[in-house]
Design an enzyme around this catalytic site. Structure first.
Site, PDB file in Angstrom:
ATOM      1  N   ASN A 214       0.770  -1.203   0.072  1.00 35.66           N
ATOM      2  CA  ASN A 214       0.131   0.040   0.075  1.00 35.66           C
ATOM      3  C   ASN A 214       0.946   1.160  -0.044  1.00 35.66           C
ATOM      4  O   ASN A 214       0.303   2.464  -0.435  1.00 35.66           O
ATOM      5  CB  ASN A 214      -0.778  -0.087   1.171  1.00 35.66           C
TER       6      ASN A 214
ATOM      7  N   TYR B  89       2.017  10.447 -11.469  1.00 36.14           N
ATOM      8  CA  TYR B  89       1.551   9.607 -10.651  1.00 36.14           C
ATOM      9  C   TYR B  89       0.450   8.683 -11.384  1.00 36.14           C
ATOM     10  O   TYR B  89       0.405   7.254 -10.940  1.00 36.14           O
ATOM     11  CB  TYR B  89       0.342  10.367  -9.606  1.00 36.14           C
TER      12      TYR B  89
ATOM     13  N   LYS C 295       0.924   4.500 -11.201  1.00 35.20           N
ATOM     14  CA  LYS C 295      -0.229   3.466 -10.569  1.00 35.20           C
ATOM     15  C   LYS C 295      -0.766   2.572 -11.948  1.00 35.20           C
ATOM     16  O   LYS C 295      -1.064   1.674 -11.644  1.00 35.20           O
ATOM     17  CB  LYS C 295      -1.457   4.554 -10.172  1.00 35.20           C
TER      18      LYS C 295
HETATM   19  N1  LIG Z   1      -6.121   8.630  -0.559  1.00 38.62           N
HETATM   20  C1  LIG Z   1      -6.609   8.324  -1.700  1.00 38.62           C
HETATM   21  O1  LIG Z   1      -7.566   9.216  -2.276  1.00 38.62           O
HETATM   22  C2  LIG Z   1      -5.995   7.628  -2.712  1.00 38.62           C
HETATM   23  C3  LIG Z   1      -6.604   7.224  -3.990  1.00 38.62           C
HETATM   24  C4  LIG Z   1      -6.038   6.105  -4.841  1.00 38.62           C
HETATM   25  C5  LIG Z   1      -4.868   5.405  -4.388  1.00 38.62           C
HETATM   26  N2  LIG Z   1      -4.422   5.855  -3.222  1.00 38.62           N
HETATM   27  C6  LIG Z   1      -3.164   4.963  -2.839  1.00 38.62           C
HETATM   28  O2  LIG Z   1      -3.299   4.427  -1.692  1.00 38.62           O
HETATM   29  C7  LIG Z   1      -2.015   4.235  -0.904  1.00 38.62           C
HETATM   30  C8  LIG Z   1      -2.232   4.685   0.493  1.00 38.62           C
HETATM   31  O3  LIG Z   1      -2.445   6.407   0.632  1.00 38.62           O
HETATM   32  P1  LIG Z   1      -3.011   7.157   1.737  1.00 38.62           P
HETATM   33  O4  LIG Z   1      -4.188   7.918   0.900  1.00 38.62           O
HETATM   34  O5  LIG Z   1      -3.339   6.239   2.530  1.00 38.62           O
HETATM   35  O6  LIG Z   1      -1.813   8.265   1.836  1.00 38.62           O
HETATM   36  P2  LIG Z   1      -1.171   8.366   3.070  1.00 38.62           P
HETATM   37  O7  LIG Z   1      -1.503   8.704   4.182  1.00 38.62           O
HETATM   38  O8  LIG Z   1       0.261   9.466   2.500  1.00 38.62           O
HETATM   39  O9  LIG Z   1      -0.099   7.131   3.055  1.00 38.62           O
HETATM   40  C9  LIG Z   1       0.922   6.819   2.384  1.00 38.62           C
HETATM   41  C10 LIG Z   1       1.899   5.616   3.369  1.00 38.62           C
HETATM   42  O10 LIG Z   1       2.847   5.274   2.585  1.00 38.62           O
HETATM   43  C11 LIG Z   1       4.308   5.415   3.377  1.00 38.62           C
HETATM   44  N3  LIG Z   1       5.145   5.630   2.655  1.00 38.62           N
HETATM   45  C12 LIG Z   1       5.569   6.509   1.553  1.00 38.62           C
HETATM   46  N4  LIG Z   1       6.625   6.278   1.070  1.00 38.62           N
HETATM   47  C13 LIG Z   1       7.300   5.075   1.561  1.00 38.62           C
HETATM   48  C14 LIG Z   1       8.272   4.335   1.419  1.00 38.62           C
HETATM   49  N5  LIG Z   1       9.320   4.725   0.502  1.00 38.62           N
HETATM   50  N6  LIG Z   1       8.646   3.333   2.224  1.00 38.62           N
HETATM   51  C15 LIG Z   1       7.860   2.790   3.136  1.00 38.62           C
HETATM   52  N7  LIG Z   1       6.518   3.384   3.484  1.00 38.62           N
HETATM   53  C16 LIG Z   1       6.457   4.722   2.593  1.00 38.62           C
HETATM   54  C17 LIG Z   1       3.922   6.687   4.408  1.00 38.62           C
HETATM   55  O11 LIG Z   1       4.667   6.687   5.463  1.00 38.62           O
HETATM   56  P3  LIG Z   1       5.957   7.068   5.743  1.00 38.62           P
HETATM   57  O12 LIG Z   1       5.974   8.654   5.089  1.00 38.62           O
HETATM   58  O13 LIG Z   1       6.327   7.166   7.297  1.00 38.62           O
HETATM   59  O14 LIG Z   1       6.918   6.322   5.072  1.00 38.62           O
HETATM   60  C18 LIG Z   1       2.352   6.506   4.507  1.00 38.62           C
HETATM   61  O15 LIG Z   1       1.983   5.809   5.659  1.00 38.62           O
HETATM   62  C19 LIG Z   1      -0.979   4.745  -1.715  1.00 38.62           C
HETATM   63  O16 LIG Z   1      -0.342   3.933  -2.642  1.00 38.62           O
HETATM   64  C20 LIG Z   1      -1.810   5.737  -2.608  1.00 38.62           C
HETATM   65  O17 LIG Z   1      -1.329   5.981  -3.915  1.00 38.62           O
HETATM   66  C21 LIG Z   1      -4.713   6.803  -2.349  1.00 38.62           C
END
Ligand SMILES: NC(=O)c1ccc[n+]([C@@H]2O[C@H](COP(=O)([O-])OP(=O)(O)OC[C@H]3O[C@@H](n4cnc5c(N)ncnc54)[C@H](OP(=O)(O)O)[C@@H]3O)[C@@H](O)[C@H]2O)c1
Length: 254
Positions: A91, A159, A163
């Site tokens: 994730n 992005y 994806k």
């Molecule tokens: N929210 C939306 O609307 C949405 C929509 C479509 C897809 N997504 C996808 O859903 C996933 C979760 O996103 P979210 O919305 O929950 O955003 P978020 O709160 O920013 O979560 C992303 C997480 O990934 C971790 N991360 C980032 N880079 C990393 C790395 N190099 N190694 C290990 N961990 C890492 C971050 O923690 P640290 O910075 O502490 O490492 C953070 O906990 C992502 O893949 C995102 O692209 C989200």
């Protein structure tokens, strides 16, 4: 309550916030021993505390998925902590918006997006499959997005490409490894309940108004709704789902 994951160990990357935290909580509520991973120890500890307060079992391992060595060590620790690895949710991801077109995207942003969102998923997949195929199989769910594989909008070139690659990795790897007893699938959320779906400076109330116009459903997906899709694909209920990319986006990509 059903407990589809009793006695199973589940690794969730990016579990210190947003969707990853909700996914980790949902697995723990259904009996899983959850290994939470990310780069920030404090946020992982907070997720573990929430799980334990609800009576669940979890541990935190700091790791950077853009590093192959760090990700291999993460999976080794996950296996060591709870004696195996049955499910992995890849994730962790980053968002770079900025309204950049393909021609104008700073290469630094491009590299960050690919290093984390694409190569990070590959690192995780390689380490997870390495363990699972030697230990009777498992299930892997990658988090892609509706943006890229399913819809495209201007100004999010990097992005969306990253994806689309996660979706393609999922389907190609699913064929490669179903013979090893490993089911690999993806969930592609649309705008969902986390800070990532907020535009710069936007409040949650402003996002709500925007989503009324942008989404056929008229709202963002809750983190719990995205988590439910992940748990389904990871569970025995989805025993014949292989290489599926399940879109949870209120109809935007319909
Ligand atoms: N929210 C939306 O609307 C949405 C929509 C479509 C897809 N997504 C996808 O859903 C996933 C979760 O996103 P979210 O919305 O929950 O955003 P978020 O709160 O920013 O979560 C992303 C997480 O990934 C971790 N991360 C980032 N880079 C990393 C790395 N190099 N190694 C290990 N961990 C890492 C971050 O923690 P640290 O910075 O502490 O490492 C953070 O906990 C992502 O893949 C995102 O692209 C989200």
């Amino acid at each position: 309550m059903s407990a589809r994951f009793t006695d199973r160990t589940v690794l969730v990357t990016g579990a210190g916030s947003g969707l990853g935290r909700a996914i980790a909580l949902a697995f723990a509520a259904e009996g899983a021993k959850v290994v939470t991973a990310g780069r920030t120890a404090e946020s992982l500890d907070a997720t573990v505390a929430l799980i334990e307060a609800a009576g669940g079992t979890a541990a935190a391992v700091t790791a950077d998925v853009s590093s192959a060595g760090s990700t291999r060590e993460l999976v080794r620790r996950a296996v060591e902590l709870f004696g195996g690895l049955d499910v992995a949710v890849n994730n962790a991801g980053v968002f770079r918006g900025g309204g950049h077109s393909a021609a104008d995207l700073p290469l630094e942003d491009w590299r960050t997006l690919l290093d984390t969102n694409v190569t990070g998923v590959l690192h995780a997949l390689q380490a997870e499959v390495g363990h699972m195929r030697a230990n009777g199989g498992g299930a892997i769910v990658n988090i892609a997005s509706n943006l890229g594989p399913h819809v495209r909008v201007p100004g999010l070139f990097g992005y969306q490409v990253s994806k689309a690659a996660v979706s393609a990795i999922t389907r190609a790897a699913a064929l490669d490894h179903i013979g090893d007893g490993i089911r690999i699938n993806a969930v592609s959320p649309g705008a969902a309940e986390s800070t990532m779906s907020l535009r710069p400076g936007e409040t949650e109330a402003e996002r709500e108004v925007r989503m009324k116009e942008q989404s056929p459903l008229g709202r963002i997906s809750s983190a719990a709704e995205v988590a439910a899709a992940v748990l389904y694909l990871a569970s025995d209920d989805a025993g014949s789902a292989v290489g599926t990319d399940l879109v949870i986006d209120g109809g935007v990509a319909a």
